[in-house]
Motif scaffolding. Structure first.
Motif, short mmCIF file in Angstrom:
data_model
loop_
_atom_site.label_atom_id
_atom_site.label_comp_id
_atom_site.label_asym_id
_atom_site.label_seq_id
_atom_site.Cartn_x
_atom_site.Cartn_y
_atom_site.Cartn_z
N GLY A 179 0.82 -1.21 0.00
CA GLY A 179 0.00 0.00 0.00
C GLY A 179 0.85 1.26 0.00
N VAL A 180 1.93 1.23 0.76
CA VAL A 180 2.84 2.37 0.80
C VAL A 180 3.45 2.61 -0.58
CG1 VAL A 180 5.07 3.17 1.68
CG2 VAL A 180 3.35 2.25 3.26
N ASN A 181 3.87 1.52 -1.24
CA ASN A 181 4.42 1.66 -2.59
C ASN A 181 3.40 2.23 -3.56
OD1 ASN A 181 7.26 0.55 -3.13
ND2 ASN A 181 6.42 -0.94 -1.70
N GLN A 182 2.19 1.74 -3.48
CA GLN A 182 1.14 2.25 -4.35
C GLN A 182 0.90 3.74 -4.08
OE1 GLN A 182 -2.69 0.35 -3.97
NE2 GLN A 182 -3.21 0.81 -6.08
N LEU A 183 0.94 4.11 -2.81
CA LEU A 183 0.77 5.51 -2.44
C LEU A 183 1.88 6.37 -3.02
CD1 LEU A 183 -0.83 7.55 -0.64
CD2 LEU A 183 0.78 7.00 1.19
N LEU A 184 3.12 5.90 -2.92
CA LEU A 184 4.26 6.67 -3.41
C LEU A 184 4.30 6.76 -4.92
CD1 LEU A 184 7.08 5.38 -1.01
CD2 LEU A 184 5.80 7.52 -0.85
#
Length: 403
Positions: A179-184
């Motif tokens: 999720g963090v990667n998708q956010l970034l």
């Protein structure tokens, strides 16, 4: 089952490393618990794998083989009647008995839903724990369905089997990192699982949506919660207050997670996890496809800690959205400011109840209209006096033009 495309060569989360290509990492989907299904089993959890097109992202739905045990004034009341559903002064009582926290959340921790449901009515929460929650209403079903639709705009589910509790938590950690990667990389993620050690207890939650700001100079992500309404009206203030508490709890968890070193030893001890036992072959395989060279939970915890350390605190401005269930049209959006003192006070007040330091409190007199929607109203002592009439609910707020 649709297999994801080949992962990037390294597990780095840095956008500079992979430019516009995000790593293939599972994202768990556990929205049922956050839609007021406190007792939802973790026998079926979901996950996903983000890729460049946010509307056709691969994912993993987890079919676990074993259940995982697992301006405001302080201590106010609040909850959305259509979806689910006082004062601070109360006498202390002896803690010789087993606390509700130990009895019902000993190996799973408190959820944000536990906090908000308790704020709505402690006595109702106590009855839920002792006698079971009511059946899912049509409004709740519609709300869950809407969250699923929003979720599927950025994830697509496939299945993978879990064999151990370590497998479950390994995927949860990968889900957070995904999720963090998708956010970034894409500026948006949904259904992001959180876990944190706050006020001396383990707490879990799932954030509806997180958005990165469009302005490059602003680095703090914005947390978003979407509520659905049966009628084209805004909910009463206690319901809005309860939703604000929910979002503030998410920020409380997020900020705690990124600000301090994750207490790994406490985490392993509380959830009875063996950090060095090998994960199942399917979990290891998906971990490798996602770019992680991990065979144990300990391996993934190192990636997880590194991910948390590189994240900024969430923005102080939180966004609460209300949609009409019929056509998903936007009714209104509320921007409000995070109040750390209030949310901390609410959490501490709630923990007094959960940890058995005092008896459950009844809904404040002016909010007794909530009893009209409670399945336990006929047996609740607060309504035992036949001369006491239940206050009618306040009129819904008139709609303003959406922002």
């Amino acid at each position: 089952m649709t297999e994801p495309p080949p992962p990037p060569p390294t597990p780095s989360l840095s956008p500079q490393t992979h430019k516009n290509k995000s790593p293939e990492i599972p994202i768990e989907i556990v929205s049922d618990e956050e839609m007021a299904l406190i007792e939802a089993a973790l026998a079926a959890a979901g996950s996903s794998q983000p890729r460049k097109n946010a509307r056709s992202i691969n994912s993993i739905t987890l079919l676990a083989k074993r259940r995982l045990s697992t301006g405001e004034q302080p201590c106010s009341a609040g909850g959305d009647i259509e979806d689910a559903g006082g004062g601070c002064g109360s006498r202390k009582r002896s803690r010789v008995f087993e606390s509700l926290l130990h009895r019902f959340r000993r190996k799973r921790g408190l959820s944000v839903t536990d906090i908000t449901s308790t704020e709505w009515c402690e006595k109702q929460m106590e009855y839920y724990l002792l006698f079971g929650r009511p059946k899912v209403s049509k409004a709740m079903t519609a709300g869950i369905a809407r969250h699923t639709v929003l979720e599927e705009e950025v994830v697509k589910r496939i299945e993978v089997r879990l064999k151990t509790v370590e497998d479950v938590w390994a995927v949860k950690l990968m889900n957070f990192m995904a999720g963090v990667n998708q956010l970034l990389f894409e500026g948006l993620t949904r259904e992001l699982p959180l876990i944190g050690f706050v006020e001396g207890v383990w707490m879990v939650g799932v954030i509806d949506e997180i958005r990165m700001p469009a302005i490059e100079t602003e680095k703090s992500p914005t947390l978003v919660e979407t509520k659905t309404r049966v009628q084209a009206t805004l909910p009463a203030e206690p319901q809005q207050r309860n939703a604000r508490l929910q979002l503030m709890c998410y920020k409380f968890l997020w900020d705690n997670l990124v600000a301090i070193e994750f207490p790994s030893r406490k985490f392993l001890d509380f959830f009875s996890l063996n950090a060095h036992s090998n994960l199942s072959e399917e979990v290891i395989a998906h971990s490798c496809k996602s770019g992680f060279a991990a065979e144990t939970l300990d391996d993934l915890m190192r990636y997880f800690q590194n991910t948390c350390s590189m994240l900024p605190p969430a923005h102080d401005q939180l966004l609460l959205r209300y949609e009409l269930q019929e056509d998903h049209s936007l009714l209104h959006e509320f921007d409000f400011t995070y109040d750390p003192d209030w949310v901390k006070g609410q959490t501490q007040c709630t923990l007094e109840f959960w940890q058995g330091e005092r008896e459950a409190r009844y809904t404040a007199e002016e909010e007794r209209w909530k009893c009209k929607y409670c399945q336990f109203a006929s047996v609740c002592p607060t309504n035992a006096d036949s001369n006491h009439s239940i206050i009618k609910p306040p009129l819904s707020s008139p709609l303003s033009s959406p922002k």
